[in-house]
Design a protein around this motif. Structure first.
Motif, PDB file in Angstrom:
ATOM      1  N   GLY A 128      40.825  29.254  35.396  1.00 24.76           N
ATOM      2  CA  GLY A 128      40.523  30.198  35.055  1.00 24.76           C
ATOM      3  C   GLY A 128      39.920  31.425  36.292  1.00 24.76           C
ATOM      4  O   GLY A 128      39.905  31.054  37.306  1.00 24.76           O
ATOM      5  N   SER A 129      39.443  32.939  35.297  1.00 23.98           N
ATOM      6  CA  SER A 129      39.743  34.095  36.754  1.00 23.98           C
ATOM      7  C   SER A 129      38.679  34.745  36.169  1.00 23.98           C
ATOM      8  O   SER A 129      38.140  34.632  35.126  1.00 23.98           O
ATOM      9  N   ALA A 130      37.270  35.418  36.509  1.00 23.64           N
ATOM     10  CA  ALA A 130      36.618  36.254  36.394  1.00 23.64           C
ATOM     11  C   ALA A 130      36.765  36.984  37.796  1.00 23.64           C
ATOM     12  O   ALA A 130      37.202  37.085  38.986  1.00 23.64           O
ATOM     13  N   VAL A 131      36.244  38.790  37.417  1.00 26.62           N
ATOM     14  CA  VAL A 131      35.486  39.555  38.345  1.00 26.62           C
ATOM     15  C   VAL A 131      34.047  39.124  38.577  1.00 26.62           C
ATOM     16  O   VAL A 131      33.476  39.288  38.345  1.00 26.62           O
ATOM     17  N   ASP A 132      34.302  39.246  40.338  1.00 20.67           N
ATOM     18  CA  ASP A 132      33.057  38.754  40.702  1.00 20.67           C
ATOM     19  C   ASP A 132      31.877  39.863  40.913  1.00 20.67           C
ATOM     20  O   ASP A 132      32.435  41.076  40.726  1.00 20.67           O
ATOM     21  N   PRO A 133      30.850  39.979  40.972  1.00 19.67           N
ATOM     22  CA  PRO A 133      29.631  41.124  41.672  1.00 19.67           C
ATOM     23  C   PRO A 133      30.571  41.973  42.574  1.00 19.67           C
ATOM     24  O   PRO A 133      29.918  43.274  42.133  1.00 19.67           O
ATOM     25  N   TYR A 134      31.395  42.400  43.118  1.00 19.24           N
ATOM     26  CA  TYR A 134      31.594  42.888  43.927  1.00 19.24           C
ATOM     27  C   TYR A 134      32.553  43.563  43.671  1.00 19.24           C
ATOM     28  O   TYR A 134      33.605  44.553  44.650  1.00 19.24           O
ATOM     29  N   GLY A 135      33.647  43.459  42.753  1.00 17.79           N
ATOM     30  CA  GLY A 135      34.685  43.773  42.014  1.00 17.79           C
ATOM     31  C   GLY A 135      35.787  42.758  42.530  1.00 17.79           C
ATOM     32  O   GLY A 135      37.034  43.255  42.326  1.00 17.79           O
TER      33      GLY A 135
END
Length: 183
Positions: A128-135
C-alpha cells in the motif's frame, strides 16, 4: 504497480526508521534464530504504469548485524561468516522487475556477500501507500527469498553429536520496507 495510481511513479529512498532487513537461520536443526541489520540505505525508481522499468539498489553495513546475542553477533562478524573487516557491505542491485499478480512482483538482481555475487529473485508484495503527517508519500513492500549461504562463501559450521549441523545452509532473507518518494 499497475493496481496503483501513476502518482506513485518516481524516485524513492528507504526509510531506515520504518524498515526491517532481516534473516532467519536454523540453529542446531531444532529452532530458528532471527536477526536484522540496523545500518543500510536504499533507493528505488518505481514505475506504476510499467513495473518492468522499476529498479532498486540496497547497501547494508554488514557489521550492523544483530541477533540479540552479542557473542553470536561478534562471531557472525568474523571470517567464519561475514568477514566484516574485509567485506564491510552487502549489496543488492536489481536487474529485472516483473509483475506476477495484482500486488505481487518478482525482483531479480545481483546479491553480493563477501565479494561473491549471485543472482536472486525476491518475491515482493506491494502493501500500500499513504501520505504521512509530514506530507511524504510512502509505499510499503514486503518480500523474502531463501538463499544458500555456502553459495556466498559463508561455509563455517559445526557437526552435532547426534547428526546434522549447528547452522543451516538455508537462510531466509526478509524485507519489510517503507520507502519515501523523493521530491
Amino acid at each position: 504497480m499497475t493496481t496503483t495510481t501513476p502518482r506513485l511513479t518516481g524516485e524513492y529512498a528507504i526509510d531506515p526508521a520504518h524498515t526491517r532487513l532481516g534473516f532467519v537461520a536454523r540453529h542446531a536443526m531444532v529452532t530458528k534464530v532471527r536477526g536484522s541489520f540496523h545500518e543500510f540505505e536504499g533507493t528505488a525508481h518505481l514505475d506504476s504504469e510499467d513495473p518492468g522499468n522499476s529498479r532498486a539498489r540496497v547497501t547494508i553495513k554488514a557489521g550492523s548485524i544483530d541477533t540479540g546475542n552479542q557473542q553470536r553477533d561478534q562471531h557472525l562478524r568474523t571470517n567464519d561468516f561475514l568477514d566484516v573487516p574485509n567485506h564491510p557491505e552487502i549489496t543488492f542491485e536489481s536487474t529485472r522487475v516483473r509483475q506476477v499478480g495484482t500486488n505481487e512482483y518478482h525482483v531479480t538482481g545481483d546479491l553480493t556477500i563477501k565479494s561473491t555475487t549471485r543472482p536472486v529473485t525476491i518475491d515482493f508484495e506491494y502493501t500500500g501507500s499513504a501520505v504521512d503527517p509530514y506530507g511524504n508519500l510512502r509505499v510499503g513492500l514486503e518480500g523474502s527469498v531463501a538463499i544458500s549461504r555456502k553459495d556466498f562463501g559463508v561455509n563455517w559450521n559445526a557437526a552435532l553429536e547426534g547428526g546434522g549441523v549447528l547452522v543451516s545452509d538455508r537462510i531466509l532473507l526478509e524485507f519489510d520496507i517503507s520507502a519515501i518518494k523523493q521530491k
